[in-house]
Design a protein around this motif. Structure first.
Motif, PDB file in Angstrom:
ATOM      1  N   LEU A   1     -19.080  48.240  21.944  1.00  0.00           N
ATOM      2  CA  LEU A   1     -18.518  49.577  21.522  1.00  0.00           C
ATOM      3  C   LEU A   1     -19.415  50.299  20.444  1.00  0.00           C
ATOM      4  O   LEU A   1     -19.677  51.390  20.532  1.00  0.00           O
ATOM      5  CB  LEU A   1     -17.386  49.104  20.514  1.00  0.00           C
ATOM      6  CG  LEU A   1     -16.420  50.347  19.969  1.00  0.00           C
ATOM      7  CD1 LEU A   1     -15.209  50.612  21.044  1.00  0.00           C
ATOM      8  CD2 LEU A   1     -15.977  49.869  18.619  1.00  0.00           C
ATOM      9  N   ILE A   2     -20.209  49.374  19.657  1.00  0.00           N
ATOM     10  CA  ILE A   2     -21.161  50.001  18.660  1.00  0.00           C
ATOM     11  C   ILE A   2     -22.335  50.617  19.831  1.00  0.00           C
ATOM     12  O   ILE A   2     -22.874  51.579  19.321  1.00  0.00           O
ATOM     13  CB  ILE A   2     -21.753  48.945  17.860  1.00  0.00           C
ATOM     14  CG1 ILE A   2     -20.554  48.473  16.938  1.00  0.00           C
ATOM     15  CG2 ILE A   2     -22.736  49.408  16.658  1.00  0.00           C
ATOM     16  CD1 ILE A   2     -20.774  47.218  16.406  1.00  0.00           C
ATOM     17  N   GLY A   3     -22.655  49.933  20.733  1.00  0.00           N
ATOM     18  CA  GLY A   3     -23.833  50.240  21.686  1.00  0.00           C
ATOM     19  C   GLY A   3     -23.769  51.554  22.398  1.00  0.00           C
ATOM     20  O   GLY A   3     -24.526  52.153  22.190  1.00  0.00           O
ATOM     21  N   MET A   4     -22.392  51.661  22.812  1.00  0.00           N
ATOM     22  CA  MET A   4     -22.184  52.775  23.387  1.00  0.00           C
ATOM     23  C   MET A   4     -22.321  53.967  22.546  1.00  0.00           C
ATOM     24  O   MET A   4     -22.878  54.952  22.981  1.00  0.00           O
ATOM     25  CB  MET A   4     -20.965  52.936  24.169  1.00  0.00           C
ATOM     26  CG  MET A   4     -20.857  52.046  25.313  1.00  0.00           C
ATOM     27  SD  MET A   4     -19.205  52.181  26.204  1.00  0.00           S
ATOM     28  CE  MET A   4     -18.207  51.204  25.429  1.00  0.00           C
ATOM     29  N   TRP A   5     -21.786  53.906  21.488  1.00  0.00           N
ATOM     30  CA  TRP A   5     -21.765  54.891  20.471  1.00  0.00           C
ATOM     31  C   TRP A   5     -23.352  55.138  19.951  1.00  0.00           C
ATOM     32  O   TRP A   5     -23.543  56.364  19.881  1.00  0.00           O
ATOM     33  CB  TRP A   5     -21.071  54.545  19.329  1.00  0.00           C
ATOM     34  CG  TRP A   5     -20.536  55.731  18.440  1.00  0.00           C
ATOM     35  CD1 TRP A   5     -21.061  55.867  16.951  1.00  0.00           C
ATOM     36  CD2 TRP A   5     -19.556  56.685  18.389  1.00  0.00           C
ATOM     37  NE1 TRP A   5     -20.498  56.996  16.330  1.00  0.00           N
ATOM     38  CE2 TRP A   5     -19.754  57.475  17.420  1.00  0.00           C
ATOM     39  CE3 TRP A   5     -18.698  56.916  19.660  1.00  0.00           C
ATOM     40  CZ2 TRP A   5     -18.752  58.631  17.257  1.00  0.00           C
ATOM     41  CZ3 TRP A   5     -18.083  58.054  19.616  1.00  0.00           C
ATOM     42  CH2 TRP A   5     -17.952  59.005  18.379  1.00  0.00           C
ATOM     43  N   LYS A   6     -24.225  54.276  19.777  1.00  0.00           N
ATOM     44  CA  LYS A   6     -25.398  54.616  19.481  1.00  0.00           C
ATOM     45  C   LYS A   6     -26.131  55.362  20.709  1.00  0.00           C
ATOM     46  O   LYS A   6     -27.089  56.105  20.682  1.00  0.00           O
ATOM     47  CB  LYS A   6     -26.164  52.999  19.450  1.00  0.00           C
ATOM     48  CG  LYS A   6     -27.650  52.916  18.920  1.00  0.00           C
ATOM     49  CD  LYS A   6     -28.303  51.895  18.745  1.00  0.00           C
ATOM     50  CE  LYS A   6     -29.357  51.724  18.137  1.00  0.00           C
ATOM     51  NZ  LYS A   6     -30.639  51.685  19.294  1.00  0.00           N
TER      52      LYS A   6
END
Ligand SMILES: *Cc1c(COP(=O)(O)O)cnc(C)c1O
Length: 390
Positions: free
Chosen positions: A243-248
Motif C-alpha cells: 500500500l505504501i509502495g504503490m502510493w510512493k
C-alpha cells in the motif's frame, strides 16, 4: 542503470548514503525510503520504451535500487495479469471490476516482488546471510532468492503456520526455526541472530528495499491501464508495504511526467481478529497500538503491529480512502466467489478484498461506474487446508 540517489527517513527526513548497509533510521527507528534523481530520470527514461521490455518488474529498472544488472536475482517476478473480472462483475452488478493477480508470482505471492529486489540489493552490497521473521509468504520468497544468490537464509515462523509455508523454505535450503507465538515473537527470536551473528534483517520496512519491489505494482497498474490509475484499490493489509509502495510509485510517476495528479482512494482490509490499522484509522491516530491476541486464517494479515503504521495511515487519509475489518468466514466466501466466476484459486487475503468491496459498494462508498482493483496478493495453494472440508 538506476537513478537511485540516497535514502531518507520516512518520519524525520534524515538522509543516508544509498550504497551502505542500513536498516531503520538511526535517529528515530522509523523506515528508510529510497530516493531517486527523478529530474534526471524524467529526461532519461521514456515510458514508451518500457512497453518493449521484459515482462517482469525489472522493466522499471531505472526506478529500482540495483546498480549492476548482473547482481539481479530474478525468477520472473512481477508484470502479473490485470484481469477485467467480467463474470464476477456481473454477479456484483459492477462493470469495472479488476483483479491484479499476484498469485502468479514466483513462490506464489507478491512477496516475491519485495524480496526479489531486497535480496538482489543485499547481494549487490555484499551481504551473505539473511534473516527474516515471517507469518508465511515472505519466508518462502526470501529463501528462494537467497538460494539463487548463494546466500544463507534463516527464517523464523509461528509454529502454527500451515505446513506448505514451511516446506517451501526447506525445499530451497533455508534454515527454519518455528516459534511459539506471532510474527512479533518471531521478530524477537530473529533479532538474537542478527545481533550475535551479524545476519542482515529482511523484516519488511526494517530494510529500505522490499518496498521498492512492491511499489512496482503501482507502476504496473498505471501501465496496464494505459498510464492512468483506477478510482479505488482494495488492499489486504499486514505490514502495509504494498500500500505504501504503490502510493510512493504514484508520486514518482507524477514527477516523471508519466501520470497526472489524480490518485485512487486506497482501502485497507484487515480481519476482525487482528485489525490494528482499522482501529487506528477510526481513532484518527498517527500510530497504531499493537493488537493483542491476533487471530486470522489469512496468515499474511496476522500482523499485530507494523513499523510503517504512520505511513499506512497517511496514505489512507491523503487518498480519501478507508479501512475495513471482516470476519474470516467472509474472506473464504469471497475467495470462493472469485474462484467460481473467474477461475482463479485465490488466497483468503484476496477473498477479503472482494468481501470489502461488497460492503463498500452496498454502503455507496464505491459508486457505479468506478474502476476498482482488487489485489489478489497470493495463490490459494498454500492454504489448501481451508478447502478440505468445503
Ligand atoms: C504479506 C501478505 C499480505 C500483506 O502484505 P503487506 O504489504 O505486508 O501489507 C497480504 N496477502 C498475502 C498473501 C501476504 O503474503
Amino acid at each position: 542503470m538506476t537513478y537511485l540517489s540516497h535514502l531518507e527517513c520516512g518520519y524525520c527526513g534524515k538522509t543516508y548514503e544509498a550504497d551502505a548497509v542500513w536498516n531503520l533510521c538511526t535517529q528515530c527507528r522509523k523506515p528508510l525510503l529510497a530516493r531517486y534523481d527523478l529530474k534526471a530520470a524524467r529526461k532519461g527514461v521514456d515510458r514508451e520504451a518500457i512497453a518493449r521490455r521484459e515482462h517482469t518488474l525489472w522493466r522499471y529498472a531505472e526506478l529500482l535500487p540495483i546498480r549492476d544488472a548482473a547482481k539481479r536475482l530474478s525468477l520472473g517476478e512481477g508484470f502479473t495479469p490485470l484481469v477485467h473480472a467480467r463474470r464476477l462483475g456481473a454477479v456484483m452488478r459492477h462493470e469495472h471490476l479488476y483483479i491484479k493477480d499476484e498469485g502468479l508470482n514466483p513462490t506464489g505471492s507478491f512477496k516475491a516482488r519485495g524480496l526479489g529486489v531486497a535480496v538482489s540489493r543485499a547481494h549487490e552490497l555484499g551481504i551473505t546471510e539473511l534473516s527474516i521473521p515471517s507469518a508465511g509468504n515472505a519466508a518462502g520468497a526470501m529463501s528462494a532468492y537467497a538460494a539463487l544468490g548463494g546466500m544463507k537464509a534463516h527464517v523464523f515462523m509461528p509454529s502454527d503456520v500451515p505446513p506448505p509455508f514451511i516446506a517451501e523454505c526447506r525445499a530451497v535450503g533455508a534454515e527454519v526455526t518455528l516459534v511459539d507465538g506471532l510474527i512479533t515473537d518471531c521478530g524477537k527470536a530473529a533479532a538474537e541472530g542478527v545481533q550475535q551473528f551479524g545476519r542482515f534483517d529482511c523484516s519488511t520496512l526494517k530494510e529500505p528495499y522490499r518496498i521498492e519491489g512492491k511499489k512496482t505494482m503501482g507502476y504496473e497498474l498505471a501501465e496496464q491501464f494505459g498510464w492512468a490509475l483506477p478510482d479505488v484499490i482494495v488492499y489486504p493489509t499486514g505490514g502495509g508495504t504494498g500500500l505504501i509502495g504503490m502510493w510512493k510509485a504514484f508520486a514518482e510517476m507524477e514527477a516523471l511526467g508519466w501520470i497526472d495528479s489524480k490518485r485512487p482512494r486506497m482501502v485497507c482490509v484487515q480481519r476482525e481478529g487482528c485489525a490494528p490499522m482499522v482501529r487506528a484509522f477510526e481513532e484518527n491516530a498517527e500510530f497504531a497500538r499493537p493488537w493483542e491476541d491476533a487471530k486470522t486464517v489469512a496468515v499474511g494479515l496476522r500482523v499485530p503491529a507494523a513499523v510503517g503504521d504512520f505511513l499506512i495511515l497517511r496514505v489512507l487519509r491523503e487518498s480519501g480512502g478507508t479501512a475495513v475489518s471482516l470476519p474470516d468466514e467472509e474472506m473464504i466466501i469471497g475467495s470462493m466467489l472469485i474462484g467460481r466466476t473467474e477461475g482463479i484459486f485465490v488466497c483468503p487475503e484476496g477473498g477479503a478484498t472482494l468481501a470489502a468491496f461488497q460492503r463498500l459498494r452496498k454502503q455507496g462508498w464505491i459508486g457505479d461506474g468506478e474502476r476498482v482493483v482488487l489485489l489478489n496478493t497470493g495463490s490459494g495453494y498454500k492454504y489448501y487446508h481451508l478447502w478440505k472440508d468445503r
